[in-house]
Design a protein around this motif. Structure first.
Motif, PDB file in Angstrom:
ATOM      1  N   SER A 648       0.835  -1.209   0.000  1.00 17.18           N
ATOM      2  CA  SER A 648       0.000   0.000   0.000  1.00 17.18           C
ATOM      3  C   SER A 648       0.870   1.260   0.000  1.00 17.18           C
ATOM      4  N   VAL A 649       1.874   1.308   0.916  1.00 21.95           N
ATOM      5  CA  VAL A 649       2.713   2.507   0.998  1.00 21.95           C
ATOM      6  C   VAL A 649       3.622   2.611  -0.218  1.00 21.95           C
ATOM      7  N   LEU A 650       3.998   1.472  -0.786  1.00 19.53           N
ATOM      8  CA  LEU A 650       4.841   1.497  -1.975  1.00 19.53           C
ATOM      9  C   LEU A 650       4.071   2.079  -3.150  1.00 19.53           C
ATOM     10  N   ARG A 651       2.774   1.749  -3.220  1.00 25.03           N
ATOM     11  CA  ARG A 651       1.922   2.261  -4.288  1.00 25.03           C
ATOM     12  C   ARG A 651       1.729   3.768  -4.143  1.00 25.03           C
ATOM     13  N   GLN A 652       1.735   4.243  -2.896  1.00 24.73           N
ATOM     14  CA  GLN A 652       1.536   5.676  -2.640  1.00 24.73           C
ATOM     15  C   GLN A 652       2.866   6.437  -2.587  1.00 24.73           C
ATOM     16  N   ASP A 653       3.950   5.701  -2.852  1.00 25.20           N
ATOM     17  CA  ASP A 653       5.273   6.312  -2.822  1.00 25.20           C
ATOM     18  C   ASP A 653       5.582   6.911  -1.447  1.00 25.20           C
ATOM     19  N   LEU A 654       5.167   6.169  -0.383  1.00 24.21           N
ATOM     20  CA  LEU A 654       5.393   6.637   0.996  1.00 24.21           C
ATOM     21  C   LEU A 654       6.304   5.661   1.758  1.00 24.21           C
ATOM     22  N   LEU A 655       7.184   5.010   1.034  1.00 23.58           N
ATOM     23  CA  LEU A 655       8.032   3.993   1.651  1.00 23.58           C
ATOM     24  C   LEU A 655       8.827   4.556   2.832  1.00 23.58           C
ATOM     25  N   PHE A 656       9.242   5.831   2.695  1.00 26.14           N
ATOM     26  CA  PHE A 656      10.082   6.430   3.737  1.00 26.14           C
ATOM     27  C   PHE A 656       9.399   6.411   5.106  1.00 26.14           C
ATOM     28  N   GLU A 657       8.072   6.455   5.126  1.00 22.90           N
ATOM     29  CA  GLU A 657       7.339   6.557   6.394  1.00 22.90           C
ATOM     30  C   GLU A 657       7.414   5.279   7.226  1.00 22.90           C
ATOM     31  N   ILE A 658       7.642   4.129   6.576  1.00 23.97           N
ATOM     32  CA  ILE A 658       7.636   2.885   7.367  1.00 23.97           C
ATOM     33  C   ILE A 658       9.044   2.312   7.549  1.00 23.97           C
ATOM     34  N   LEU A 659      10.076   3.029   7.072  1.00 23.28           N
ATOM     35  CA  LEU A 659      11.433   2.528   7.259  1.00 23.28           C
ATOM     36  C   LEU A 659      11.850   2.627   8.725  1.00 23.28           C
ATOM     37  N   ASP A 660      12.659   1.680   9.148  1.00 20.92           N
ATOM     38  CA  ASP A 660      13.206   1.674  10.513  1.00 20.92           C
ATOM     39  C   ASP A 660      14.139   2.872  10.656  1.00 20.92           C
ATOM     40  N   GLU A 661      13.901   3.682  11.668  1.00 23.37           N
ATOM     41  CA  GLU A 661      14.686   4.903  11.848  1.00 23.37           C
ATOM     42  C   GLU A 661      16.166   4.600  12.094  1.00 23.37           C
ATOM     43  N   ASN A 662      16.496   3.361  12.499  1.00 20.02           N
ATOM     44  CA  ASN A 662      17.889   3.002  12.767  1.00 20.02           C
ATOM     45  C   ASN A 662      18.714   2.862  11.494  1.00 20.02           C
ATOM     46  N   ILE A 663      18.048   2.785  10.315  1.00 26.69           N
ATOM     47  CA  ILE A 663      18.813   2.580   9.077  1.00 26.69           C
ATOM     48  C   ILE A 663      18.653   3.722   8.082  1.00 26.69           C
ATOM     49  N   VAL A 664      17.796   4.681   8.398  1.00 20.91           N
ATOM     50  CA  VAL A 664      17.524   5.765   7.452  1.00 20.91           C
ATOM     51  C   VAL A 664      18.737   6.683   7.366  1.00 20.91           C
ATOM     52  N   GLY A 665      19.171   6.947   6.126  1.00 27.07           N
ATOM     53  CA  GLY A 665      20.299   7.837   5.898  1.00 27.07           C
ATOM     54  C   GLY A 665      20.442   8.107   4.410  1.00 27.07           C
ATOM     55  N   LEU A 666      20.948   9.281   4.057  1.00 31.99           N
ATOM     56  CA  LEU A 666      21.059   9.657   2.639  1.00 31.99           C
ATOM     57  C   LEU A 666      21.992   8.720   1.886  1.00 31.99           C
TER      58      LEU A 666
END
Length: 763
Positions: A648-666
């Protein structure tokens, strides 16, 4: 020297002589048996008795070597000498020893520069005589002295010596003769001539104030005890006692008995024996007799019943002396053998004792019977246990496993068949403290084998006896899996009601316990998670395409991915796995697995393929990038199923919202996007649309090596609505799990030992 000092020295000298003479007086006993030849009246010299073979005249001694003379110049203190020599004898014993007096060697230096010495005193023994090497010690006394003792032994010369040194009187220790002020050393065996010499290193210039003389002598060990006063008072002592051994003749007893005319053991109750020290032979009276064995009637019966002698009769008045022995008896009012403390017992007391003995006998019989019953029970129990173990062994396919192993060549990787007793010892009889995992189908125990290997032992709750053949095949094949990222199956035990599987132990818990724990999740950065995903994919690829027999895992999930101390992935729990037949592309089987990870196509068709593992791995990828569980019943309905929510989030291009905050980085967003697309590919509804595990592994390896996205079908059009419909099917079925995120579907194999490890467990 002052008068007071002279008096002290005289007193000391008198005390020393008393110490030396007292043992002689004590040991010179006067027994009532004959010691000398009947025709010899001169059989003593003062208090010293002269036993045959010794004597003062030709008719009184055996040979010239045993000739002694008595000097009665001093009427009160006559002295006994050895023949015409100056060697004084202080005692003679029939057990083959003689005490003689030996001169002391002396070396002194004075303040005026003069010196005096009395060196080289010597004693030469006749045939049949030697210096006792155990009763005597060569001794030197002084604080600047060294001494030598030399002589003859076995017709050859010998020399040994000792050194005594000290720098002050404070260095000396009473009774110690270990080199400080006094030194002692033994002399060799069979010495027939002794010569003593003592010298000084520096003429006593450093110890002049308290010692100016050195002394050396061979002395009976028990007759000399070192004292500090010996540094000065030995100048007043001329001789000290020394023990000499004697034998009656040379040769052995056997040789002596062949010549009746010279055989010396002539008494009727005597015997020949070889002495401990020296050479030749001696004679002695046999047990029960005493006296002189060298006289024809020298050994007489010992009256053990005499008041002065010892016997073990209960009542001394009922001791009966006999020739060479004695007997004991009891009065008419008593009974018994008359020996010992309870040898005589009153008749009434004896009757009571008989009753007591009967009761003791009965008690002993009962105890023996009980012990026999206990031993019989234990033996029957042991046999029953052995029979039960054998029954379980056959029931669990042990004979089939042995047959299969017999057809293979022995190798280190071959599965081991453990005995139940081995695993009981390893787990302390499967104690609760050894449990490291527990689930709906069984329990996992930590164990330590006899060879100190730490293992994980899986104990199932139940077993499907119809699947034994399949189980044995799987055990043999799974034991051959040799991959660094697979928890290796070491062996099994088939002697219990359900088979026990033995795996290597992994000590850092499950991937699930790290992902879903906030503290532990911080340690799992993106590179570590990518490495774990790659290693897991490589294992599944190996099982599907590189193993000797293709294997479908059927239960891929973070709970079955263990981590070691370096966070290396180890895929475990092959209890639900299936071997893929060579002639079939898919297997028909009852649905089995864990809700949230089940392949929708498999759930609808009951057709198990390798792509079922691909779907489950896709869910594992989602958990790695989101940190969420496959099923989350505490979240809103649309977020309950991770796979459904991800699409669902992939279809809405909202993948960033469900990523684990421990791995998010540019720096890693591009890699996360690629893995997300790869997970989406793995979650295709139709198995044929999913990539193979080999392709998935290659894609992940490319990311680690820095390669570009090679084959993922990012732009491929999929029927996402169809996918969501299947996910909803799984979602609906998950309600049967009663909210357990790890609820599993029942299945039809012996592999019902599927066990869910706790979040902090390890194997």
């Amino acid at each position: 020297m002052s008068v007071k000092e002279k008096l002290n020295n005289m007193q000391t000298s008198i005390l020393v002589m008393i110490v030396f003479i007292l043992p002689t007086l004590v040991l010179s006993s006067h027994n009532n048996y004959p010691l000398s030849m009947p025709s010899c009246n001169d059989n003593s010299c003062g208090d010293i008795r002269i036993p045959f073979p010794f004597g003062t005249t030709r008719e009184c001694y055996l040979t010239i070597q045993f000739w002694v003379t008595c000097n009665r110049t001093d009427v009160d203190h006559p002295k006994l000498f050895w023949g015409e020599s100056e060697v004084e004898i202080t005692d003679i014993y029939l057990d083959g020893q003689m005490r003689v007096m030996q001169y002391i060697a002396e070396d002194c230096y004075y303040r005026n520069g003069s010196s005096s010495s009395n060196n080289n005193p010597w004693i030469e023994l006749a045939t049949y005589f030697t210096v006792n090497n155990t009763a005597n010690k060569f001794t030197i006394v002084g604080c600047d002295a060294y001494a030598l003792v030399s002589g003859t032994r076995l017709a050859r010369s010998f020399t040994t010596g000792c050194t005594a040194m000290c720098s002050s009187e404070a260095d000396l220790t009473e009774g110690s003769c270990a080199g400080v002020g006094c030194c002692q050393t033994p002399i060799p065996q069979n010495v027939s001539r002794v010569e003593v010499e003592v010298k000084s290193y520096s003429n006593y210039t450093d110890v002049w104030d308290f010692n100016n003389c050195g002394y050396a002598f061979v002395v009976q060990d028990t007759a000399f005890n070192f004292s500090k006063d010996n540094l000065t008072n030995l100048s007043n002592v001329i001789e000290l006692p020394m023990v000499v051994d004697w034998v009656i003749r040379n040769g052995t007893c056997e040789e002596a008995k062949t010549n009746a005319t010279t055989y010396a053991c002539v008494s009727a109750n005597s015997e020949c024996y070889k002495p401990t020290n020296g050479y030749g032979y001696r004679c002695r009276c046999v047990d029960g007799f005493e006296g002189n064995p060298y006289l024809s009637k020298g050994c007489i019966d010992i009256d053990e019943c005499a008041a002065t002698n010892h016997n073990n009769c209960t009542m001394k008045e009922y001791c009966n002396n006999e020739e060479g022995t004695y007997t004991c008896s009891c009065p008419d009012t008593h009974d018994g053998d008359g020996k010992g403390e309870h040898g005589c017992v009153l008749l009434q007391k004896k009757h009571n004792m008989k009753i007591a003995y009967v009761l003791i006998g009965v008690a002993c019989g009962i105890i023996t019977l009980l012990l026999a019953i206990i031993l019989l029970y234990l033996e029957l129990k042991r046999r029953s246990r052995r029979k039960t173990k054998h029954k379980f062994f056959l029931q669990n396919g042990g004979d089939k496993l042995q047959e299969k192993l017999a057809t293979r060549e022995a190798s280190p990787d071959m599965v081991t068949i453990f005995s139940s007793s081995e695993l009981e010892k390893a787990t302390n009889c499967f104690h609760d403290s050894m449990i490291i995992g527990r689930g709906g189908f069984g329990t996992v125990y930590k164990g330590v084998l006899a060879d100190r290997r730490t293992v994980a032992i899986k104990r199932s709750i139940k077993v499907d006896l119809t699947q034994i053949e399949q189980f044995i095949n799987e055990v043999v094949v799974l034991s051959q899996i040799n991959h660094k990222n697979v928890v290796r199956l070491l062996g099994c035990c088939l002697e219990t009601d359900v088979p026990l599987l033995v795996y290597e132990f992994i000590n850092n818990g499950t991937l699930s316990s790290h992902l879903h724990n906030k503290a532990k999740a911080n340690v799992l950065d993106w590179n570590t998670r990518l490495k774990i995903a790659t290693e897991t994919a490589e294992v599944l690829s190996y099982l599907h395409s590189s193993a000797s027999t293709p294997i479908i895992h059927r239960d891929v999930k973070p709970d079955n991915i263990l981590l070691d101390h370096t966070f290396t992935a180890k895929v475990s729990d092959f209890g639900a796995s299936r071997l893929v037949p060579v002639d079939l592309a898919q297997l028909s089987t009852m649905v089995q697995g864990t809700f949230g990870y089940l392949d929708p196509e498999y759930m609808q068709t009951n057709q198990l393929t390798e792509k079922s593992d691909v779907y489950s791995f896709g869910v594992v990828l989602l958990e790695l990038i989101t940190g969420r569980g496959a099923l989350s019943f505490d979240r809103p309905i649309e977020e309950k199923s991770l796979a459904n929510y991800f699409l669902s989030v992939l279809r809405q291009d909202l993948l960033f919202e469900i990523l684990d905050e421990n791995i998010v980085g540019l720096e890693n967003m591009e890699e996360i996007s690629v893995v997300s697309v790869l997970a989406k590919e793995c979650l295709n509804v139709r198995g044929e649309d999913r990539p193979s595990m080999k392709e998935v592994a290659m894609e992940l390896q490319g990311l680690i090596l820095g390669g570009k996205h090679s084959w993922a079908r990012i732009n491929n059009v999929h029927d996402e609505e169809e996918m969501e419909s299947f996910i909803r099917i799984e979602d609906g079925m998950s309600h049967f799990g009663n909210g357990d995120k790890n609820s599993s579907v029942e299945y039809d194999s012996i592999s019902r030992d599927h066990i869910l490890l706790p979040t902090d467990g390890g194997r």
